[in-house]
Motif scaffolding. Structure first.
Motif, PDB file in Angstrom:
ATOM      1  N   ALA A  48      -8.888  -7.256  -0.983  1.00  0.00           N
ATOM      2  CA  ALA A  48      -7.518  -7.634  -1.347  1.00  0.00           C
ATOM      3  C   ALA A  48      -6.949  -6.656  -2.371  1.00  0.00           C
ATOM      4  O   ALA A  48      -5.773  -6.264  -2.295  1.00  0.00           O
ATOM      5  N   ILE A  51      -6.024  -3.541  -0.465  1.00  0.00           N
ATOM      6  CA  ILE A  51      -4.762  -3.701   0.272  1.00  0.00           C
ATOM      7  C   ILE A  51      -3.585  -3.618  -0.692  1.00  0.00           C
ATOM      8  O   ILE A  51      -2.543  -3.028  -0.365  1.00  0.00           O
ATOM      9  N   LEU A  52      -3.730  -4.195  -1.883  1.00  0.00           N
ATOM     10  CA  LEU A  52      -2.659  -4.128  -2.876  1.00  0.00           C
ATOM     11  C   LEU A  52      -2.368  -2.683  -3.265  1.00  0.00           C
ATOM     12  O   LEU A  52      -1.199  -2.271  -3.341  1.00  0.00           O
ATOM     13  N   SER A  54      -3.008  -0.021  -1.494  1.00  0.00           N
ATOM     14  CA  SER A  54      -2.415   0.657  -0.332  1.00  0.00           C
ATOM     15  C   SER A  54      -0.942   0.300  -0.172  1.00  0.00           C
ATOM     16  O   SER A  54      -0.128   1.145   0.201  1.00  0.00           O
ATOM     17  N   THR A  55      -0.601  -0.944  -0.463  1.00  0.00           N
ATOM     18  CA  THR A  55       0.789  -1.383  -0.342  1.00  0.00           C
ATOM     19  C   THR A  55       1.682  -0.699  -1.366  1.00  0.00           C
ATOM     20  O   THR A  55       2.826  -0.326  -1.068  1.00  0.00           O
ATOM     21  N   ILE A 135      -3.757 -11.975  -6.035  1.00  0.00           N
ATOM     22  CA  ILE A 135      -3.613 -10.654  -5.419  1.00  0.00           C
ATOM     23  C   ILE A 135      -2.938 -10.762  -4.053  1.00  0.00           C
ATOM     24  O   ILE A 135      -2.052  -9.967  -3.718  1.00  0.00           O
ATOM     25  N   SER A 136      -3.340 -11.760  -3.259  1.00  0.00           N
ATOM     26  CA  SER A 136      -2.748 -11.934  -1.932  1.00  0.00           C
ATOM     27  C   SER A 136      -1.253 -12.219  -2.034  1.00  0.00           C
ATOM     28  O   SER A 136      -0.454 -11.701  -1.245  1.00  0.00           O
ATOM     29  N   VAL A 139       0.508  -9.015  -2.845  1.00  0.00           N
ATOM     30  CA  VAL A 139       0.548  -8.150  -1.660  1.00  0.00           C
ATOM     31  C   VAL A 139       1.666  -8.582  -0.722  1.00  0.00           C
ATOM     32  O   VAL A 139       2.446  -7.754  -0.231  1.00  0.00           O
ATOM     33  N   TYR A 143       4.883  -6.379   0.067  1.00  0.00           N
ATOM     34  CA  TYR A 143       5.107  -5.932   1.448  1.00  0.00           C
ATOM     35  C   TYR A 143       6.485  -6.372   1.946  1.00  0.00           C
ATOM     36  O   TYR A 143       7.215  -5.579   2.554  1.00  0.00           O
TER      37      TYR A 143
END
Length: 245
Positions: A48, A51-52, A54-55, A135-136, A139, A143
């Motif tokens: 997670a 992904i954060l 990367s976002t 975190i989700s 994200v 996004y």
């Protein structure tokens, strides 16, 4: 895209545990099932975070730098993996509370060395779950925010191009109208009925083209969808092409 990384990380964790148990003779006093569940939970938390990053990053190089200096170093230095947290200054101890690895290390020490059950480590587990949820949420918000901004920019560019096409349509219409006015006398003075009919048919198409151009203008002014505007532009172009003498 995340599931393959979860699968690979689980295999990696299993290999590490097997090496620790059989090669380095590390004891596993607690439940293997509980240890596996907690490991998967930490893997999800780590992914997670990835992904954060990367976002929020606009390139692979930026993501790598953020991962190195913003994730790996704090995890190594502030998780208690190398240095005891109790010996750190109070500000660093406070910062270590947001490091997921700190809580995972506490969990695996309790399970492997003390044989602790879930009743002992539920607080640390709940903290990991909370970090994953936070975190989700970030994200998803990031996004959606980036998607809205990107969509707005794309729409602005598309709208600008459509206004340019409208200007070209109006210019082409003006040129054709001048052409029709210039040759009208030639067709009528000739006295050829077929030629006059040809001129009138073409003039009718020019009138339809004018109406179609007005429809494009109306669509742009009323904020119609880009596809709708493009469709009206194509129709206006077709009518202009038909208006030839």
């Amino acid at each position: 895209k995340v599931f393959p990384y979860i699968f690979l990380s689980v295999i990696n964790a299993a290999v590490i545990l097997l090496l620790g148990y059989f090669v380095f003779e590390m004891p596993i006093e607690g439940s293997l099932f509980l240890l596996a569940i907690e490991s998967v939970l930490f893997i999800i938390c780590s992914l997670a975070l990835g992904i954060l990053i990367s976002t929020l990053s606009n390139s692979q190089q930026t993501a790598m730098m953020i991962s190195l200096f913003g994730l790996m170093l704090p995890v190594i230095l502030l998780s208690g993996f190398i240095f005891p947290i109790s010996s750190m200054p109070l500000p660093l101890q406070a910062i270590s509370n947001i490091i997921p690895a700190k809580w995972f290390i506490i969990i695996i020490k309790a399970i492997m060395l003390k044989g602790a059950s879930f009743a002992v480590i539920w607080k640390e587990t709940l903290i990991l779950v909370g970090i994953i949820m936070i975190i989700s949420t970030i994200v998803v918000v990031a996004y959606v925010g980036f998607s809205i901004v990107s969509s707005g920019i794309t729409n602005e560019i598309s709208s600008g191009n459509q206004y340019d096409e409208l200007a070209e349509l109006k210019s082409s219409y003006s040129d054709l109208e001048s052409q029709f006015d210039g040759v009208k006398s030639l067709y009528y003075d000739n006295g050829d009925t077929a030629q006059v009919q040809k001129y009138n048919d073409a003039r009718l198409e020019l009138t339809k083209a004018d109406s179609a151009i007005q429809n494009v203008q109306s669509a742009l002014d009323s904020g119609k969808s880009s596809n709708e505007v493009d469709s009206r532009i194509d129709f206006a172009k077709e009518k202009l092409q038909n208006a030839t003498v």
